[in-house]
Design a protein around this motif. Structure first.
Motif, PDB file in Angstrom:
ATOM      1  N   UNK A 151       5.631   4.157   5.710  1.00  0.00           N
ATOM      2  CA  UNK A 151       6.735   5.012   6.218  1.00  0.00           C
ATOM      3  C   UNK A 151       7.844   3.735   5.969  1.00  0.00           C
ATOM      4  N   UNK A 152       7.500   2.639   4.789  1.00  0.00           N
ATOM      5  CA  UNK A 152       8.268   1.500   4.575  1.00  0.00           C
ATOM      6  C   UNK A 152       9.802   2.177   3.868  1.00  0.00           C
ATOM      7  N   UNK A 153       9.287   2.468   2.770  1.00  0.00           N
ATOM      8  CA  UNK A 153       9.778   2.994   1.728  1.00  0.00           C
ATOM      9  C   UNK A 153      10.924   4.394   2.345  1.00  0.00           C
ATOM     10  N   UNK A 154      10.852   4.979   3.357  1.00  0.00           N
ATOM     11  CA  UNK A 154      11.666   6.044   4.369  1.00  0.00           C
ATOM     12  C   UNK A 154      13.010   5.401   5.088  1.00  0.00           C
ATOM     13  N   UNK A 155      12.141   3.710   5.506  1.00  0.00           N
ATOM     14  CA  UNK A 155      12.483   2.985   6.525  1.00  0.00           C
ATOM     15  C   UNK A 155      14.489   2.501   5.686  1.00  0.00           C
ATOM     16  N   UNK A 156      13.353   2.055   4.255  1.00  0.00           N
ATOM     17  CA  UNK A 156      14.678   1.516   3.328  1.00  0.00           C
ATOM     18  C   UNK A 156      15.597   2.496   3.338  1.00  0.00           C
ATOM     19  N   UNK A 157      15.665   4.255   2.603  1.00  0.00           N
ATOM     20  CA  UNK A 157      16.192   5.051   2.463  1.00  0.00           C
ATOM     21  C   UNK A 157      17.480   4.987   3.285  1.00  0.00           C
ATOM     22  N   UNK A 158      16.921   5.061   4.778  1.00  0.00           N
ATOM     23  CA  UNK A 158      17.702   5.609   5.815  1.00  0.00           C
ATOM     24  C   UNK A 158      18.716   4.187   5.823  1.00  0.00           C
ATOM     25  N   UNK A 159      18.167   2.622   5.919  1.00  0.00           N
ATOM     26  CA  UNK A 159      19.379   1.626   6.398  1.00  0.00           C
ATOM     27  C   UNK A 159      19.670   1.685   4.876  1.00  0.00           C
ATOM     28  N   UNK A 160      19.814   1.917   3.828  1.00  0.00           N
ATOM     29  CA  UNK A 160      21.150   2.475   2.917  1.00  0.00           C
ATOM     30  C   UNK A 160      21.629   3.054   2.601  1.00  0.00           C
ATOM     31  N   UNK A 161      21.375   4.423   3.176  1.00  0.00           N
ATOM     32  CA  UNK A 161      21.650   5.041   3.799  1.00  0.00           C
ATOM     33  C   UNK A 161      23.003   5.374   4.333  1.00  0.00           C
ATOM     34  N   UNK A 162      23.166   4.532   5.672  1.00  0.00           N
ATOM     35  CA  UNK A 162      23.634   4.081   7.094  1.00  0.00           C
ATOM     36  C   UNK A 162      24.980   2.845   6.125  1.00  0.00           C
ATOM     37  N   UNK A 163      23.669   2.133   5.874  1.00  0.00           N
ATOM     38  CA  UNK A 163      24.649   0.502   4.958  1.00  0.00           C
ATOM     39  C   UNK A 163      26.046   1.849   4.508  1.00  0.00           C
ATOM     40  N   UNK A 174     -11.069   9.465  10.276  1.00  0.00           N
ATOM     41  CA  UNK A 174     -10.212   8.776   9.314  1.00  0.00           C
ATOM     42  C   UNK A 174      -8.884   9.573   8.857  1.00  0.00           C
ATOM     43  N   UNK A 175      -8.203   8.854   8.643  1.00  0.00           N
ATOM     44  CA  UNK A 175      -6.635  10.106   8.231  1.00  0.00           C
ATOM     45  C   UNK A 175      -5.864   9.412   7.394  1.00  0.00           C
ATOM     46  N   UNK A 176      -5.500   9.599   6.310  1.00  0.00           N
ATOM     47  CA  UNK A 176      -4.087   8.397   5.758  1.00  0.00           C
ATOM     48  C   UNK A 176      -2.549   9.861   5.951  1.00  0.00           C
ATOM     49  N   UNK A 177      -1.245   8.053   6.387  1.00  0.00           N
ATOM     50  CA  UNK A 177       0.113   8.942   6.539  1.00  0.00           C
ATOM     51  C   UNK A 177       0.658   8.410   5.163  1.00  0.00           C
ATOM     52  N   UNK A 178       1.803   8.142   4.568  1.00  0.00           N
ATOM     53  CA  UNK A 178       2.635   7.437   3.172  1.00  0.00           C
ATOM     54  C   UNK A 178       2.648   6.967   4.014  1.00  0.00           C
ATOM     55  N   UNK A 196       0.742  -1.667   0.191  1.00  0.00           N
ATOM     56  CA  UNK A 196       0.055   0.090  -0.140  1.00  0.00           C
ATOM     57  C   UNK A 196       1.434   0.985  -0.029  1.00  0.00           C
ATOM     58  N   UNK A 197       0.239   1.941  -0.809  1.00  0.00           N
ATOM     59  CA  UNK A 197       0.905   3.829  -1.342  1.00  0.00           C
ATOM     60  C   UNK A 197       0.615   4.186   0.455  1.00  0.00           C
ATOM     61  N   UNK A 198      -0.233   3.923   1.025  1.00  0.00           N
ATOM     62  CA  UNK A 198      -0.715   4.850   1.910  1.00  0.00           C
ATOM     63  C   UNK A 198      -1.049   4.426   3.295  1.00  0.00           C
ATOM     64  N   UNK A 199      -1.330   3.782   4.394  1.00  0.00           N
ATOM     65  CA  UNK A 199      -1.704   3.100   5.453  1.00  0.00           C
ATOM     66  C   UNK A 199      -3.060   4.301   6.102  1.00  0.00           C
TER      67      UNK A 199
END
Length: 199
Positions: free
Chosen positions: A114-126, A108-112, A97-100
């Protein structure tokens, strides 16, 4: 009108206004205290699974920008990134899902996702960590409920110590010792982020 009645009426109005003001201050004070205790519990849970930790740091993204990291932990397993989400209610999300969606108190509210942002952070730290293992989780506070199950790389705050048990602290420090040179480098390299985890 009798001046004595007017004076008594003024006293009653002042007393009621003071009572309302006192009630508002007490309510705001109680809410602040609850939030403060929640932040203290979160910090204690995080400290309980880490040999060391950094909070609210900025990680270079490799393209000239910076990525905010709520918590970066040194653990016996390597480095652990924790991205904190404080939402209350039923959370509906999945890897695809693009939005949760959050449903709470009839709203009801949605947010992006968050997994893609975590993937970016993990790649940067690696890129910075070299051979040190880097893992990450999106941590949801105690108010979040996942009726359909937790998506990948997410967990509830209360489950931190179950998923990342530290064990005996001295032994954990020995296990994390090979990662200390990289940890010390990151501690000096990573600047404080302008954003706050709120916790």
């Amino acid at each position: 009108m009798d001046p004595l009645v007017l004076q008594r009426s003024a006293y009653v109005v002042v007393a009621v206004a003071f009572g309302v003001l006192l009630g508002v201050v007490a309510t705001l004070g109680w809410r602040w205290y609850q939030q403060y205790r929640g932040r203290q519990r979160r910090r204690q849970r995080i400290e309980a699974i880490a040999v060391g930790y950094l909070r609210d740091v900025a990680v270079p993204d490799g393209s000239g920008g910076l990525l905010h990291v709520d918590y970066l932990l040194l653990t016996p397993r390597g480095l652990l990134v924790l991205e904190v989400r404080d939402v209350a209610g039923n959370v509906f999300g999945s890897d695809a899902m693009f939005e949760w969606t959050v449903m709470h108190a009839g709203r009801r509210h949605t947010f992006a996702n968050p997994q893609s942002g975590l993937y970016d952070r993990l790649a940067a730290l690696r890129q910075l960590a070299g051979e040190v293992p880097v893992d990450g989780r999106i941590v949801f506070g105690p108010g979040a409920v996942f009726p359909k199950g937790l998506p990948r790389l997410t967990l509830r705050e209360v489950a931190l110590d179950a998923e990342f048990p530290l064990g005996e602290r001295a032994r954990a420090a020995q296990l994390a010792a090979p990662w200390l040179p990289v940890w010390e480098k990151l501690r000096t390299l990573l600047p404080r982020s302008e954003f706050s985890a709120g916790g």
